[in-house]
Design a protein around this motif. Structure first.
Motif, PDB file in Angstrom:
ATOM      1  N   SER A  32       0.744  -1.271   0.034  1.00  0.00           N
ATOM      2  CA  SER A  32      -0.056  -0.021  -0.076  1.00  0.00           C
ATOM      3  C   SER A  32       0.754   1.200   0.180  1.00  0.00           C
ATOM      4  O   SER A  32       1.921   1.123   0.306  1.00  0.00           O
ATOM      5  CB  SER A  32      -0.964  -0.018   1.120  1.00  0.00           C
ATOM      6  N   LYS A  34       0.733   3.462   2.138  1.00  0.00           N
ATOM      7  CA  LYS A  34       0.964   3.756   3.451  1.00  0.00           C
ATOM      8  C   LYS A  34       2.276   3.349   3.918  1.00  0.00           C
ATOM      9  O   LYS A  34       3.341   3.856   4.418  1.00  0.00           O
ATOM     10  CB  LYS A  34       0.014   3.237   4.502  1.00  0.00           C
ATOM     11  N   ARG A  35       2.641   2.015   3.288  1.00  0.00           N
ATOM     12  CA  ARG A  35       4.033   1.255   3.551  1.00  0.00           C
ATOM     13  C   ARG A  35       4.967   1.972   2.601  1.00  0.00           C
ATOM     14  O   ARG A  35       5.977   2.088   3.263  1.00  0.00           O
ATOM     15  CB  ARG A  35       3.494  -0.006   3.046  1.00  0.00           C
ATOM     16  N   LEU A  37       5.121   5.058   2.033  1.00  0.00           N
ATOM     17  CA  LEU A  37       5.257   6.486   2.984  1.00  0.00           C
ATOM     18  C   LEU A  37       6.303   5.891   4.277  1.00  0.00           C
ATOM     19  O   LEU A  37       7.288   6.900   4.508  1.00  0.00           O
ATOM     20  CB  LEU A  37       4.291   7.018   3.322  1.00  0.00           C
ATOM     21  N   VAL A  38       6.091   4.940   4.741  1.00  0.00           N
ATOM     22  CA  VAL A  38       6.534   4.741   6.004  1.00  0.00           C
ATOM     23  C   VAL A  38       8.254   4.301   5.765  1.00  0.00           C
ATOM     24  O   VAL A  38       9.113   4.792   6.106  1.00  0.00           O
ATOM     25  CB  VAL A  38       6.107   3.351   6.514  1.00  0.00           C
TER      26      VAL A  38
ATOM     27  N   GLY B 135       4.388  -0.339   9.482  1.00  0.00           N
ATOM     28  CA  GLY B 135       4.405  -0.799   8.179  1.00  0.00           C
ATOM     29  C   GLY B 135       5.687  -1.654   7.736  1.00  0.00           C
ATOM     30  O   GLY B 135       5.371  -1.873   6.556  1.00  0.00           O
ATOM     31  N   ILE B 236      -6.464   5.108  12.420  1.00  0.00           N
ATOM     32  CA  ILE B 236      -5.429   4.869  12.854  1.00  0.00           C
ATOM     33  C   ILE B 236      -5.034   5.911  14.127  1.00  0.00           C
ATOM     34  O   ILE B 236      -4.393   5.410  15.304  1.00  0.00           O
ATOM     35  CB  ILE B 236      -4.159   5.284  11.889  1.00  0.00           C
TER      36      ILE B 236
END
Lengths: 303, 329
Positions: A32, A34-35, A37-38, B135, B236
């Motif tokens: 994703s 999000k991942r 971005l992390v 993540g 979240i």
């Protein structure tokens, strides 16, 4: 420890092999945004964290003209060892290195023995005064080192231990942190085991040395690393307890060199070379043994 | 833990050891033996404690009390050889401290360092820990090692490096400024910027410790709790605020206390990077104490400083413990 991939899991056989971890067996999660971005954030953070180290490493090999160039040169066109040569000419690094090693080894060994002994007594021996001693240890954990420096200096002067290894080692020969750590680990040893040994007539020293110590090897490893590094990096006391440059430890030698305008004279090349030589072994050891570090911090922090 | 079963058999070999007396001990004998084992434990307990206690007494307890005594005297250079010649002067050192502008400035500087540095360290450490815990499954160790590395490095060497990194003409930061067409300020030479620069370095060096603590704390939170919250439709932020932060409170407390204590004692950074300058803007209490004690040999006066700092540290620690504990209820 809990990484044992649950035996009950109905996964296909290949996923159990640690090598190709999870690729066939585990359901693929979507990669994703999000991942991503992390990863980006962490990589950016890591770059900032490592920048001073990289700058140090690169600068140590720059020529004088590139060191003083403004704006600075990022990557040297010509790598040189001159900084290291100059530094070793001006500063007896092998001597300070040996001083640091001798002090750190002595401090580590004495901590391993004395802290384990008290840790064992506190965790496994029932004796009058046990709780009071434990309270003392907890109290000692909270006292800042600054509080002892002045009389300690007077005491060491009176004992004639200024500029001696004993003067550098004795104040750190048994730390409260080590006692605390060893006690925590030793508490998990089952009492039945020690009782059985006692029934068979084993003395307490035998039980401690032959049964308990081998069982807490991981804790001993953690304590060794922490103590050795603490001593290696220690600055304030060696600064106070040494006047004779022949007894300087590495940090004291470097700081004296760096803060004296007559010596380093703003030669960043030499200073980067010196820092490089002090920091590099520590980083290598840390990376090799990093598991023990994070475990030690976590264990000490939990209670 | 499988080792325990393996080792359990070992003591059997000891049977002929030194402790075994009458082998024909009946039920009475075993009772007596248990009693004497208590006596043995009592003695062994003290014998095992002795080395630590002696070292603790000579190199910690006595000096702590001696500092207090010295703080009420005019202990000076000549008293290093003749400690008993020092004169008691009552609270003079303490009253002098609070009209000493240099000391007040060092107190202010230390407070500045703590008030800005601690929240930044805790916050960034928490952010990195949460990122690492959520993540990511690959390269987790890699990142953790990277963020923790500054913690283990020799502070003197690292401070020397930072001095160069911040050098306004040929340092790393100056290079970054010139890349975007700006001129770097003289970070360590400016009264306003020297302390923030030092805080930046302290945050850089210490956030790894806090991160490791938070990772351990996060991993102790059962995943079921999170999953339940997610099923209930928490986003979240709600999950973080409603579950992570409350359950992380003990870790938060511990991390805050140890970071605060560490920062209140800050010494090496100003010693190596600025020597307390420019115009005492980075003179911390510890550096001030060191100078008064070991450069000027005003040891009585420096002892009073040490005790003021100690009282401040204890006060703040107790306050933090109370504040954070009350919040959980």
């Amino acid at each position: 420890m809990s990484a044992t991939s649950a035996p009950g899991a109905v996964s296909t056989a290949p996923s159990k092999k640690p090598g190709n971890d999870g690729k066939p067996g585990r359901p693929k999660r979507p990669r994703s945004l999000k991942r991503v971005l992390v990863y980006v954030l962490l990589s950016l953070g890591l770059l900032i964290m490592s920048a001073p180290f990289l700058w140090m490493a690169v600068s140590a090999f720059k020529t004088t003209s590139e060191l003083t160039a403004s704006p600075p040169v990022w990557i040297p066109t010509e790598w040189t060892l001159d900084n290291f040569r100059d530094l070793l000419d001006k500063l007896d690094l092998p001597l300070y290195f040996m001083n640091s090693v001798i002090v750190a080894v002595l401090v580590t060994v004495s901590n391993l023995v004395f802290c384990s002994m008290l840790g064992y007594a506190l965790a496994k021996l029932k004796f009058a005064g046990r709780n009071k001693i434990f309270g003392l240890v907890l109290g000692a954990l909270m006292v800042p080192g600054n509080l002892m420096l002045l009389p300690l200096f007077v005491l060491m002067s009176k004992m004639g231990l200024i500029d001696s290894y004993a003067g550098l080692v004795l104040p750190f020969a048994a730390g409260a942190f080590g006692v605390f750590l060893m006690r925590q680990f030793m508490q998990s040893i089952p009492d039945e085991l020690l009782e059985a040994a006692r029934m068979d007539g084993a003395g307490e020293w035998y039980i401690f040395w032959r049964i308990v110590m081998p069982l807490v090897k991981p804790a001993l490893a953690t304590l060794s690393i922490f103590t050795f590094l603490g001593s290696w990096n220690n600055f304030v006391w060696p600064l106070i307890a040494t006047n004779d440059p022949d007894k300087y430890t590495l940090p004291v030698a470097l700081a004296t060199f760096a803060t004296d305008p007559n010596k380093a004279g703003g030669s960043n090349g030499m200073l980067m070379a010196g820092s490089f030589l002090i920091v590099l072994p520590v980083l290598v050891v840390f990376i090799a043994l990093q598991r023990h570090f994070t475990q030690g911090i976590a264990t000490a922090g939990m209670k | 833990m499988s080792t325990t079963t393996g080792k359990a058999a070992q003591p059997a070999k000891v049977q002929a050891g030194p402790g075994t007396t009458s082998p024909a001990a009946g039920p009475k004998g075993s009772r007596r033996r248990r009693k004497s084992s208590m006596g043995v434990q009592n003695m062994a307990g003290w014998l095992f404690s002795t080395p630590f206690l002696v070292l603790f007494l000579v190199f910690m307890a006595v000096p702590i009390i001696a500092t207090l005594v010295m703080s009420f005297t005019d202990f000076g250079l000549r008293n290093v050889t003749h400690p008993l010649d020092a004169n008691f002067i009552g609270f003079e050192n303490y009253t002098k401290l609070f009209s000493d502008e240099k000391f007040l400035k060092s107190l202010f500087n230390t407070a500045y360092f703590v008030v800005v540095g601690v929240p930044l360290t805790i916050l960034l450490g928490l952010v990195v820990a949460v990122l690492l815990n959520n993540g990511i499954d690959r390269a987790r160790t890699f990142f953790r090692v990277g963020f923790y590395a500054p913690v283990v490095t020799t502070i003197v060497a690292v401070a020397v490096v930072w001095r160069f990194v911040l050098d306004p003409s040929d340092g790393l930061v100056a290079g970054l400024f010139s890349e975007v067409g700006l001129t770097a300020p003289d970070f360590l030479g400016s009264e306003k910027l020297a302390m923030p620069s030092m805080i930046a370095m302290a945050v850089w060096r210490n956030l790894g410790t806090v991160m490791v603590l938070f990772i351990a704390g996060l991993q102790a939170i059962p995943t079921e709790v999170r999953e339940a919250a997610r099923l209930d439709g928490a986003n979240i932020w709600q999950e973080f605020k409603g579950i992570t932060v409350p359950l992380l409170r003990p870790t938060l407390l511990y991390a805050t206390v140890i970071t605060t204590i560490g920062y209140l004692n800050v010494f090496e950074e100003p010693f190596v990077m600025t020597q307390g300058g420019p115009s005492d803007s980075t003179l911390t209490v510890s550096l001030n104490m060191y100078r008064e004690g070991f450069n000027f040999f005003h040891m009585g006066y420096a002892s009073a400083m040490a005790y003021v700092l100690f009282v401040v540290i204890m006060g703040i620690t107790v306050l933090q413990l109370r504040l954070l504990k009350d919040n959980t209820k």
